[in-house]
Design an enzyme around this catalytic site. Structure first.
Site, short mmCIF file in Angstrom:
data_model
loop_
_atom_site.label_atom_id
_atom_site.label_comp_id
_atom_site.label_asym_id
_atom_site.label_seq_id
_atom_site.Cartn_x
_atom_site.Cartn_y
_atom_site.Cartn_z
N TYR A 155 112.32 29.60 106.21
CA TYR A 155 112.35 29.44 104.75
C TYR A 155 111.07 28.75 104.27
O TYR A 155 110.42 29.20 103.32
CB TYR A 155 113.59 28.62 104.41
CG TYR A 155 113.76 28.14 102.99
CD1 TYR A 155 114.26 28.98 102.00
CD2 TYR A 155 113.48 26.81 102.64
CE1 TYR A 155 114.46 28.51 100.70
CE2 TYR A 155 113.68 26.35 101.36
CZ TYR A 155 114.17 27.20 100.39
OH TYR A 155 114.37 26.74 99.10
N LYS A 159 108.12 30.21 101.82
CA LYS A 159 107.83 29.59 100.52
C LYS A 159 106.37 29.14 100.45
O LYS A 159 105.73 29.24 99.39
CB LYS A 159 108.77 28.40 100.29
CG LYS A 159 110.24 28.78 100.14
CD LYS A 159 110.51 29.54 98.87
CE LYS A 159 112.00 29.62 98.55
NZ LYS A 159 112.27 30.33 97.30
#
Ligand SMILES: NC(=O)c1ccc[n+]([C@@H]2O[C@H](COP(=O)([O-])OP(=O)(O)OC[C@H]3O[C@@H](n4cnc5c(N)ncnc54)[C@H](O)[C@@H]3O)[C@@H](O)[C@H]2O)c1
Length: 263
Positions: A155, A159
């Site tokens: 993740y 990002k």
């Protein structure tokens, strides 16, 4: 008489928001609608998307799994057909694999990269013709995980790369009148925390002590910043990542209290 001073701030605008069947995306859909926009709610949760759209005047719901390249690109054309164009694209949907790094599977890694990074790439690329006709805006919802370590490697990597893409596309698309910005939220109380709350009902209380402003964030904290960045008030702002984190990444008060005398 409408008492909302923002009622016409996005009048006549069409806004595609991914992941808007829940949490931050849902609040964005509600707030943009209250400012006069028509929103397209795109989510893998078709029932949730329909429920939110039914509650908002002018809104439409589209079901799509944004890990799938073709479905992701198609959704842009469906929104343009339904709303007549797109003024703002908000890349908000995300997945976040919680496995410890040593156990993180290829499938989990690839899914987070597909939904959190590749979908914004595909959606933005597909939206460029529509956005460039209307001085459009792309807003990418990233995370403080892109800036510092908080676990969730797949993740966080996705990002962080999305911040890089934000800057690159701000430069590339600026001459076409398209602005590209990002918001990096800290802990925001939304259903994304439900699984972790089920494992540890105290998890949000533990998180709160790390925040200089003494509270966790709300979807409205992100919505307030989003409305600003997507509005004409931000017409000379592009390539920027606005950190909306109650001071979390400004420093480490908990550490300072533990190691610096008389703090
Ligand atoms: N809540 C937080 O603490 C926090 C912190 C930092 C960043 N963010 C970011 O904010 C954004 C919204 O998070 P949230 O907390 O509202 O989460 P949420 O879980 O409440 O909502 C996410 C939405 O994305 C949808 N979605 C997931 N996978 C999808 C897919 N493959 N295709 C289409 N839709 C899909 C879900 O169905 C859901 O409606 C995310 O980008 C997240 O990374 C959240």
């Amino acid at each position: 008489m409408n008492n909302n001073p923002d009622a016409a701030r996005f009048a006549g605008k069409s806004i595609l928001i991914t992941g808007a069947a829940s949490g931050i995306g849902q609040r964005l859909a509600e707030r943009f609608t209250a400012c006069g926009a028509r929103v397209a709610i795109v989510d893998i949760d078709g029932e949730g998307a329909r429920r939110i759209a039914d509650s908002l005047p002018g809104a439409i719901a589209l079901t799509a799994d944004l890990s799938q390249p073709e479905a992701t690109r198609q959704v842009v054309h469906d929104v343009v057909d339904a709303l007549g164009g797109i003024d703002v694209l908000v890349n908000n949907a995300a997945t976040c694999a919680d496995s410890p790094f040593e156990e993180l599977s290829d499938l989990e890694w690839e899914r987070d990269l597909a939904v959190d990074l590749s979908a914004p790439f595909r959606l933005t690329q597909e939206c460029v013709p529509a956005l460039s006709q209307r001085g459009g805006v792309v807003l990418n919802i990233v995370s403080v995980n892109a800036l510092q370590y908080y676990g969730n490697e797949s993740y966080s990597a996705a990002k962080a790369a999305l911040i890089s893409l934000t800057r690159s596309l701000a430069v590339r698309l600026g001459p076409r009148g398209i602005r590209v910005t990002a918001i990096a939220p800290g802990t925001i109380v939304t259903p994304i925390w439900d699984e972790r709350l089920a494992l540890d009902p105290g998890v949000l209380d533990k998180a709160q002590r790390w925040y200089p402003l003494g509270r966790l964030g709300t979807p409205d904290d992100v919505a307030n910043a989003s409305l600003f960045l997507c509005s004409a008030d931000a017409s000379w702002i592009t390539g920027t990542t606005l950190v909306v984190d109650g001071g979390l990444t400004a420093g480490n008060a908990v550490m300072a209290q533990e190691i610096v005398p008389a703090q």
